[in-house]
Design a protein around this motif. Sequence first.
Motif, PDB file in Angstrom:
ATOM      1  N   ILE A 219       1.051  -1.384   0.050  1.00 55.64           N
ATOM      2  CA  ILE A 219       0.218  -0.020   0.175  1.00 55.64           C
ATOM      3  C   ILE A 219       0.861   1.263   0.105  1.00 55.64           C
ATOM      4  O   ILE A 219       0.999   2.066   0.984  1.00 55.64           O
ATOM      5  CB  ILE A 219      -1.038   0.088   1.138  1.00 55.64           C
ATOM      6  CG1 ILE A 219      -2.000  -1.356   1.200  1.00 55.64           C
ATOM      7  CG2 ILE A 219      -2.035   1.137   1.075  1.00 55.64           C
ATOM      8  CD1 ILE A 219      -3.020  -1.249   2.172  1.00 55.64           C
ATOM      9  N   PHE A 224      -0.366   1.015  -5.127  1.00 58.60           N
ATOM     10  CA  PHE A 224      -1.758   1.436  -4.767  1.00 58.60           C
ATOM     11  C   PHE A 224      -2.026   2.658  -4.638  1.00 58.60           C
ATOM     12  O   PHE A 224      -2.525   3.242  -3.710  1.00 58.60           O
ATOM     13  CB  PHE A 224      -2.256   0.694  -3.524  1.00 58.60           C
ATOM     14  CG  PHE A 224      -3.664   0.699  -3.494  1.00 58.60           C
ATOM     15  CD1 PHE A 224      -4.378   0.711  -4.670  1.00 58.60           C
ATOM     16  CD2 PHE A 224      -4.259   0.224  -2.254  1.00 58.60           C
ATOM     17  CE1 PHE A 224      -5.909   0.741  -4.371  1.00 58.60           C
ATOM     18  CE2 PHE A 224      -5.687   0.217  -2.359  1.00 58.60           C
ATOM     19  CZ  PHE A 224      -6.289   0.435  -3.448  1.00 58.60           C
ATOM     20  N   TYR A 227      -5.434   4.218  -3.345  1.00 60.49           N
ATOM     21  CA  TYR A 227      -5.769   4.591  -1.949  1.00 60.49           C
ATOM     22  C   TYR A 227      -5.309   5.919  -1.496  1.00 60.49           C
ATOM     23  O   TYR A 227      -6.084   6.201  -0.776  1.00 60.49           O
ATOM     24  CB  TYR A 227      -4.822   3.316  -1.221  1.00 60.49           C
ATOM     25  CG  TYR A 227      -4.976   3.364   0.473  1.00 60.49           C
ATOM     26  CD1 TYR A 227      -6.158   2.528   0.797  1.00 60.49           C
ATOM     27  CD2 TYR A 227      -4.198   3.800   1.143  1.00 60.49           C
ATOM     28  CE1 TYR A 227      -6.546   2.605   2.117  1.00 60.49           C
ATOM     29  CE2 TYR A 227      -4.412   3.603   2.628  1.00 60.49           C
ATOM     30  CZ  TYR A 227      -5.205   2.913   2.960  1.00 60.49           C
ATOM     31  OH  TYR A 227      -5.420   3.000   4.310  1.00 60.49           O
ATOM     32  N   ALA A 240      -5.511  -1.986  -6.642  1.00 57.35           N
ATOM     33  CA  ALA A 240      -5.603  -3.159  -5.741  1.00 57.35           C
ATOM     34  C   ALA A 240      -5.259  -4.440  -6.142  1.00 57.35           C
ATOM     35  O   ALA A 240      -4.572  -5.264  -5.096  1.00 57.35           O
ATOM     36  CB  ALA A 240      -7.339  -3.151  -5.244  1.00 57.35           C
ATOM     37  N   ASP A 243      -1.037  -4.479  -5.859  1.00 56.55           N
ATOM     38  CA  ASP A 243      -0.687  -4.512  -4.434  1.00 56.55           C
ATOM     39  C   ASP A 243      -0.988  -5.856  -3.788  1.00 56.55           C
ATOM     40  O   ASP A 243      -0.152  -6.542  -3.106  1.00 56.55           O
ATOM     41  CB  ASP A 243      -1.631  -3.389  -3.678  1.00 56.55           C
ATOM     42  CG  ASP A 243      -1.140  -3.168  -2.238  1.00 56.55           C
ATOM     43  OD1 ASP A 243      -0.076  -2.588  -2.073  1.00 56.55           O
ATOM     44  OD2 ASP A 243      -1.844  -4.044  -1.251  1.00 56.55           O
ATOM     45  N   THR A 271     -11.534   1.863   0.965  1.00 59.08           N
ATOM     46  CA  THR A 271     -10.939   0.745   1.885  1.00 59.08           C
ATOM     47  C   THR A 271     -11.942  -0.545   1.610  1.00 59.08           C
ATOM     48  O   THR A 271     -11.571  -1.661   1.921  1.00 59.08           O
ATOM     49  CB  THR A 271     -11.085   1.147   3.239  1.00 59.08           C
ATOM     50  OG1 THR A 271     -10.143   2.353   3.465  1.00 59.08           O
ATOM     51  CG2 THR A 271     -10.313   0.220   4.152  1.00 59.08           C
ATOM     52  N   TYR A 274     -11.186  -2.269  -1.329  1.00 54.07           N
ATOM     53  CA  TYR A 274      -9.805  -2.990  -1.082  1.00 54.07           C
ATOM     54  C   TYR A 274     -10.208  -4.301  -0.302  1.00 54.07           C
ATOM     55  O   TYR A 274      -9.393  -5.363  -0.513  1.00 54.07           O
ATOM     56  CB  TYR A 274      -8.804  -2.223  -0.295  1.00 54.07           C
ATOM     57  CG  TYR A 274      -7.386  -2.892  -0.306  1.00 54.07           C
ATOM     58  CD1 TYR A 274      -6.565  -2.836  -1.409  1.00 54.07           C
ATOM     59  CD2 TYR A 274      -7.110  -3.247   1.072  1.00 54.07           C
ATOM     60  CE1 TYR A 274      -5.224  -3.337  -1.095  1.00 54.07           C
ATOM     61  CE2 TYR A 274      -5.847  -3.751   1.062  1.00 54.07           C
ATOM     62  CZ  TYR A 274      -4.919  -3.958   0.269  1.00 54.07           C
ATOM     63  OH  TYR A 274      -3.733  -4.576   0.295  1.00 54.07           O
ATOM     64  N   VAL A 357      -6.804  -0.305   7.071  1.00 53.03           N
ATOM     65  CA  VAL A 357      -6.265  -0.973   6.013  1.00 53.03           C
ATOM     66  C   VAL A 357      -5.173  -1.757   6.659  1.00 53.03           C
ATOM     67  O   VAL A 357      -4.419  -1.075   7.209  1.00 53.03           O
ATOM     68  CB  VAL A 357      -6.117  -0.469   4.719  1.00 53.03           C
ATOM     69  CG1 VAL A 357      -5.143  -1.329   3.819  1.00 53.03           C
ATOM     70  CG2 VAL A 357      -7.281   0.153   4.017  1.00 53.03           C
TER      71      VAL A 357
END
Length: 357
Positions: A219, A224, A227, A240, A243, A271, A274, A357
């Motif tokens: 992340i 990513f 994010y 996503a 990652d 989130t 993800y 996360v």
Amino acid sequence: MYSDQALTFETVDTRHVTLREEIRLFLAGNGLGMDEDIEQFVVARCKRDLVACAGIAGNTLKCVAVESGWRGTALGLKIVHEAEVQAIQNGEHQLFLLTTPERVKAFRGCGFYPLVTLDNRATLMENTPVGIDHYCRKLRAHHRVQADHVGAIVMNANPFTSGHRYLIEQAAQSCDWLHIFVVEEDLSAFSFQERFAMVQAGARHIPNASVHPGSRYIISRGTFPGYFLKEKQIVNDVFAAIDLILFRRYIAPALNITQRFVGTEPFCKVTAHYNHAMHNWLEDEAIMPDAIINVTEIARITDENNLPISASAVRAALKRKDMDAVKRMVPATTLPFLTRWLSHHAFTQPDYDLANV
């Protein structure tokens, strides 16, 4: 005809509105959009005409384009090199580049090597052929635990809340050893050093857990970027997937991780997206030959109003300087960090919700 003498290179700050618009139109003419997280562009001009550009977003190069009449020359190699030099001057030495699979060969010629390719949609590259292997060797040498059930949590902890502590405690009870990775990217209200220290203090009472820096492979803006752009609701399956493939293919085997834990996400769409992607990319045997990683979602604890505790709610209370509310949402180990932080900061950072996360 390509000639170094015919070209000039300059670095452009994207806060310069006129130049930013010129680059945006150039990218559009070459079939590309402009990513909002780009801080600088290195541009090449022939006389006054813009003929190539490369964007720099932290440690990631993106939005690389060369005017059609200059393709097939060395200009593509030159613009990427100039962008690398600028990124290094910015203090970034480990660089990522996100491109399409058909352009991998060209960027190999610029000294980038593929890490992950997602179907025919995207390839993440890095400016070293040994970066991920070196990182995983260090993990194996210093942090691998011989156990049957090894879990992992990735968290930003911006700041560390009672919800984070509950997630760690529940996960630790479900496995022999728990690895906690703290997102290393410094794009949050609290610095990485502050967040890492908060997590270490908050998890110190758990005997079967260790806390690690997340590295550039978990992340980050390279693996990513969506994010960190979520205030604009940019949700991208590709980011996503890349990652999570990195985690399943490299990091999990290095530490013998068989399970990943995450808190449920009732607020943030990115989130929540993800979390959903985890089940797909970590558990599906048909997608990847690598060993599966079971994903367990743990329900968040709630406050006295039956609302899930979140880091964003803590930040909102800090902004109001409502320390009574803060104390109800964070463990005692976090309070000294928040008190010290308030004494040194005006709360002007973007309100990123990177809590669970």
